[in-house]
Scaffold this motif. Structure first.
Motif, PDB file in Angstrom:
ATOM      1  N   TRP A   1      59.293  -7.581  45.653  1.00 58.92           N
ATOM      2  CA  TRP A   1      58.491  -6.435  45.227  1.00 58.92           C
ATOM      3  C   TRP A   1      59.033  -6.005  43.857  1.00 58.92           C
ATOM      4  N   PRO A   2      58.397  -6.424  42.756  1.00 62.69           N
ATOM      5  CA  PRO A   2      58.937  -6.169  41.410  1.00 62.69           C
ATOM      6  C   PRO A   2      59.105  -4.687  41.093  1.00 62.69           C
ATOM      7  N   GLU A   3      58.130  -3.862  41.462  1.00 59.42           N
ATOM      8  CA  GLU A   3      58.205  -2.442  41.103  1.00 59.42           C
ATOM      9  C   GLU A   3      59.387  -1.752  41.777  1.00 59.42           C
ATOM     10  N   GLN A   4      59.682  -2.146  42.996  1.00 58.71           N
ATOM     11  CA  GLN A   4      60.796  -1.520  43.724  1.00 58.71           C
ATOM     12  C   GLN A   4      62.095  -2.320  43.595  1.00 58.71           C
ATOM     13  N   ALA A   5      62.043  -3.512  43.000  1.00 60.89           N
ATOM     14  CA  ALA A   5      63.210  -4.392  42.871  1.00 60.89           C
ATOM     15  C   ALA A   5      63.838  -4.656  44.232  1.00 60.89           C
ATOM     16  N   VAL A   6      62.999  -5.056  45.174  1.00 59.86           N
ATOM     17  CA  VAL A   6      63.458  -5.409  46.524  1.00 59.86           C
ATOM     18  C   VAL A   6      63.120  -6.878  46.768  1.00 59.86           C
ATOM     19  N   ALA A   7      64.134  -7.643  47.142  1.00 59.74           N
ATOM     20  CA  ALA A   7      63.955  -9.060  47.467  1.00 59.74           C
ATOM     21  C   ALA A   7      64.186  -9.262  48.953  1.00 59.74           C
ATOM     22  N   LEU A   8      63.410 -10.174  49.536  1.00 66.41           N
ATOM     23  CA  LEU A   8      63.544 -10.464  50.970  1.00 66.41           C
ATOM     24  C   LEU A   8      63.848 -11.943  51.155  1.00 66.41           C
TER      25      LEU A   8
ATOM     26  N   LEU B   1      72.770 -10.235  42.668  1.00 68.95           N
ATOM     27  CA  LEU B   1      71.492  -9.525  42.633  1.00 68.95           C
ATOM     28  C   LEU B   1      71.701  -8.021  42.812  1.00 68.95           C
ATOM     29  N   GLU B   2      72.575  -7.648  43.716  1.00 65.16           N
ATOM     30  CA  GLU B   2      72.795  -6.223  43.965  1.00 65.16           C
ATOM     31  C   GLU B   2      73.488  -5.558  42.775  1.00 65.16           C
ATOM     32  N   ARG B   3      74.348  -6.302  42.050  1.00 69.53           N
ATOM     33  CA  ARG B   3      74.940  -5.738  40.832  1.00 69.53           C
ATOM     34  C   ARG B   3      73.880  -5.498  39.766  1.00 69.53           C
ATOM     35  N   LEU B   4      72.803  -6.268  39.821  1.00 70.06           N
ATOM     36  CA  LEU B   4      71.695  -6.075  38.880  1.00 70.06           C
ATOM     37  C   LEU B   4      70.736  -4.984  39.338  1.00 70.06           C
ATOM     38  N   GLY B   5      71.020  -4.359  40.479  1.00 67.35           N
ATOM     39  CA  GLY B   5      70.170  -3.280  40.979  1.00 67.35           C
ATOM     40  C   GLY B   5      69.049  -3.739  41.893  1.00 67.35           C
ATOM     41  N   ILE B   6      69.094  -4.981  42.333  1.00 70.00           N
ATOM     42  CA  ILE B   6      68.054  -5.522  43.221  1.00 70.00           C
ATOM     43  C   ILE B   6      68.546  -5.449  44.661  1.00 70.00           C
ATOM     44  N   THR B   7      67.777  -4.776  45.509  1.00 67.52           N
ATOM     45  CA  THR B   7      68.120  -4.701  46.929  1.00 67.52           C
ATOM     46  C   THR B   7      67.687  -5.981  47.623  1.00 67.52           C
ATOM     47  N   VAL B   8      68.591  -6.561  48.398  1.00 65.80           N
ATOM     48  CA  VAL B   8      68.287  -7.794  49.121  1.00 65.80           C
ATOM     49  C   VAL B   8      68.233  -7.485  50.617  1.00 65.80           C
ATOM     50  N   VAL B   9      67.089  -7.763  51.212  1.00 66.29           N
ATOM     51  CA  VAL B   9      66.904  -7.590  52.657  1.00 66.29           C
ATOM     52  C   VAL B   9      66.862  -8.972  53.283  1.00 66.29           C
ATOM     53  N   ARG B  10      67.706  -9.202  54.272  1.00 68.73           N
ATOM     54  CA  ARG B  10      67.717 -10.497  54.964  1.00 68.73           C
ATOM     55  C   ARG B  10      67.234 -10.289  56.395  1.00 68.73           C
TER      56      ARG B  10
ATOM     57  N   LEU C   1      58.154  -7.180  65.154  1.00 61.56           N
ATOM     58  CA  LEU C   1      57.662  -7.059  63.774  1.00 61.56           C
ATOM     59  C   LEU C   1      57.724  -5.617  63.311  1.00 61.56           C
ATOM     60  N   GLU C   2      57.439  -4.699  64.222  1.00 62.36           N
ATOM     61  CA  GLU C   2      57.403  -3.281  63.842  1.00 62.36           C
ATOM     62  C   GLU C   2      58.763  -2.804  63.345  1.00 62.36           C
ATOM     63  N   HIS C   3      59.813  -3.176  64.058  1.00 61.16           N
ATOM     64  CA  HIS C   3      61.154  -2.737  63.647  1.00 61.16           C
ATOM     65  C   HIS C   3      61.542  -3.346  62.305  1.00 61.16           C
ATOM     66  N   GLN C   4      61.255  -4.633  62.106  1.00 57.01           N
ATOM     67  CA  GLN C   4      61.617  -5.273  60.843  1.00 57.01           C
ATOM     68  C   GLN C   4      60.789  -4.721  59.692  1.00 57.01           C
ATOM     69  N   ALA C   5      59.525  -4.364  59.976  1.00 57.74           N
ATOM     70  CA  ALA C   5      58.699  -3.732  58.940  1.00 57.74           C
ATOM     71  C   ALA C   5      59.299  -2.387  58.522  1.00 57.74           C
ATOM     72  N   ALA C   6      59.865  -1.658  59.483  1.00 62.41           N
ATOM     73  CA  ALA C   6      60.498  -0.379  59.168  1.00 62.41           C
ATOM     74  C   ALA C   6      61.723  -0.584  58.274  1.00 62.41           C
ATOM     75  N   VAL C   7      62.463  -1.676  58.500  1.00 61.91           N
ATOM     76  CA  VAL C   7      63.620  -1.983  57.663  1.00 61.91           C
ATOM     77  C   VAL C   7      63.179  -2.220  56.216  1.00 61.91           C
ATOM     78  N   VAL C   8      62.124  -3.015  56.052  1.00 59.54           N
ATOM     79  CA  VAL C   8      61.630  -3.308  54.702  1.00 59.54           C
ATOM     80  C   VAL C   8      61.067  -2.047  54.056  1.00 59.54           C
ATOM     81  N   ARG C   9      60.310  -1.268  54.816  1.00 62.33           N
ATOM     82  CA  ARG C   9      59.715  -0.048  54.254  1.00 62.33           C
ATOM     83  C   ARG C   9      60.806   0.920  53.793  1.00 62.33           C
ATOM     84  N   THR C  10      61.881   1.023  54.555  1.00 60.90           N
ATOM     85  CA  THR C  10      62.990   1.903  54.164  1.00 60.90           C
ATOM     86  C   THR C  10      63.599   1.447  52.845  1.00 60.90           C
TER      87      THR C  10
END
Length: 357
Positions: free
Chosen positions: A276-283, A310-319, A329-338
Motif C-alpha cells: 500500500w504505497p500511500e500508507q507505506a505498508v508491505a505484506l 524496510l522498517e528503518r526506511l519507515g515501511i511497516t512490514v506485516v507477515r 480471514l476476519e482477524h488477519q484483515a483486522a491486523v492489516v487494517r490496524t
C-alpha cells in the motif's frame, strides 16, 4: 497357583458375546482363561484365532479392518494397570468394539496408527482403502522392545507426537503420517498425490510436511524433492487466494500485488506480496519451505535483515502465515487494517520505487 491358573473359571461363551471381539492374553487371564485354554481355542478350526502375539480374535473368519487396527494397537500398546501404582489388583481393560464397552487406549497413548493407514483414517482419497493394506504401521517410542510381525509394522520415533483421535483411535498427525508413508513409497505419482492432497485438502501446512520429511531424512530422494517443490507451490497458490479474498471481502484498500521495492538509483529491497504505497505498508506471506535446515536458517536470517531495512526506511512490514489466513480471514484483515490506520501517526516513509515482480 501358577501365573496361568484361571482366576475365576467361567464358560467361555461369555467372552464371545458380539461386543468383545479382541482381547490380550493378560485380559483373557483376568477373565479366568488360562494360556493353555487360549491355545486350545486358537487351534486350527477353533472358535478363536491369534491375530498377533498376545492378541486374540474371539471369532473365526477373517478380521475386519477395524479389528486389525485395534489388534495392532493392542499389540503395540504398553498395558498399564492401577496395580503398578496402588498395589491393588487391576480390573481388566476390555477394548470397545462397535456397540461395545470401554476403550483400552490411554489419553496419551504410547502407540498410534501412522503411515498410509493413518492417512486413510484422516480421509485422504489418494490413500488406499484399509482392506487393501497388508500391513498397518504403528508408531511407538524408540526404546520399546517390539518387532514387526503379521499385519503390524513397527515404526520407531525418538519423540512421539500427540495423537489425533479418529473414530476413537489414536492416529499420528497428518504431517508425521505423511512422512512415515513416504518413507516406504517409491512411486513418484503416489507421493505427489498424497502431498498435494495434504495441502489442497487443508489437512496441514506445507512447512509442517517439509519439517517432518527433513526430520525423516527423506529430502535426499529426487522424487520426494520434486513432490515438495509442487507442495510448496500449491501452498503458496492457496495462500494467495485467501489473501485476495481477505482484501475483497473485508473492504481493505486495494494494494499493488506482487511487486519489488527499490531505492531510487540504489539497491533492491526485495519483493513483497502486497504493498500500500500511500500508507507505506508491505505484506508478506510466510510460505517458507526450505528443503534443508541450513537453507531455512539462511533464508530466515536474510528475511530478518530485509525486514529491518524496510522498517528503518519507515515501511511497516506485516507477515501473515497461511494457516492463520485459512483459520480466520476476519482477524488477519483486522491486523492489516490496524497497520494501515497507524500509518497516519508515523513520520513519512522514504521514497521507494515500486516495480512489477
Amino acid at each position: 497357583m501358577t501365573h496361568d491358573t484361571p482366576l475365576s473359571p467361567r464358560p467361555l461363551h461369555h467372552l464371545a458375546d458380539g461386543r468383545r471381539r479382541l482381547m490380550t492374553a493378560a485380559q483373557l487371564r483376568a477373565h479366568g482363561v488360562s494360556a493353555a485354554e487360549t491355545g486350545r481355542q486358537c487351534r486350527p478350526g477353533g472358535p478363536w484365532q491369534q491375530l498377533l502375539p498376545n492378541v486374540v480374535l474371539l471369532h473365526a473368519g477373517p478380521p475386519t479392518s477395524e479389528e486389525r487396527l485395534h489388534a495392532v494397537l493392542l499389540y503395540a500398546a504398553r498395558e498399564r494397570t492401577p496395580a503398578a501404582v496402588s498395589g491393588r489388583p487391576a480390573p481388566a481393560s476390555v477394548p470397545r468394539q462397535p456397540g461395545g464397552e470401554q476403550q483400552p487406549f490411554a489419553a496419551d497413548p504410547e502407540a498410534m496408527i501412522t503411515g498410509l493407514a493413518a492417512l486413510t483414517l484422516h480421509g485422504f482419497s489418494a490413500a488406499p482403502p484399509l482392506p487393501s493394506l497388508d500391513v498397518l504401521d504403528v508408531l511407538v517410542p524408540r526404546l520399546r522392545r517390539l518387532r514387526s510381525t503379521g499385519c503390524a509394522r513397527v515404526v520407531r520415533t525418538a519423540a512421539l507426537p500427540t495423537a489425533v483421535r479418529v473414530t476413537g483411535l489414536p492416529v499420528a498427525p497428518v504431517a508425521r503420517a505423511l512422512a512415515d508413508a513416504v518413507a516406504g513409497l517409491t512411486d513418484p505419482g503416489v507421493v505427489h498425490r498424497l502431498l498435494t492432497e495434504a495441502v489442497r485438502g487443508g489437512h496441514c501446512e506445507p512447512a509442517a510436511v517439509v519439517r517432518e520429511l527433513n526430520r525423516a531424512r527423506l529430502l535426499g530422494r529426487p522424487h520426494v524433492v520434486d513432490a515438495v517443490d509442487s507442495l510448496v507451490a500449491e501452498g503458496r497458490a492457496l495462500a494467495e487466494e485467501h489473501l485476495y479474498r481477505m482484501v475483497r471481502e473485508h473492504a481493505l484498500p486495494e494494494p499493488v500485488w506482487n511487486v519489488d521495492l527499490r531505492l531510487p538509483g540504489g539497491p533492491g529491497l526485495g519483493g513483497v506480496d502486497a504493498f500500500w504505497p500511500e500508507q507505506a505498508v508491505a505484506l508478506e506471506l510466510d510460505t517458507r519451505g526450505a528443503h534443508r535446515r541450513q537453507e531455512d536458517d539462511a533464508a530466515r536470517a536474510e528475511q530478518a535483515r530485509r525486514r529491518e531495512h524496510l522498517e528503518r526506511l519507515g515501511i511497516t512490514v506485516v507477515r501473515l502465515a497461511p494457516r492463520k489466513l485459512r483459520a480466520s480471514l476476519e482477524h488477519q484483515a483486522a491486523v492489516v487494517r490496524t497497520a494501515l490506520m497507524a500509518a497516519e501517526d508515523r513520520e513519512p516513509a522514504a521514497y521507494v520505487v515500486v516495480l512489477p515482480r
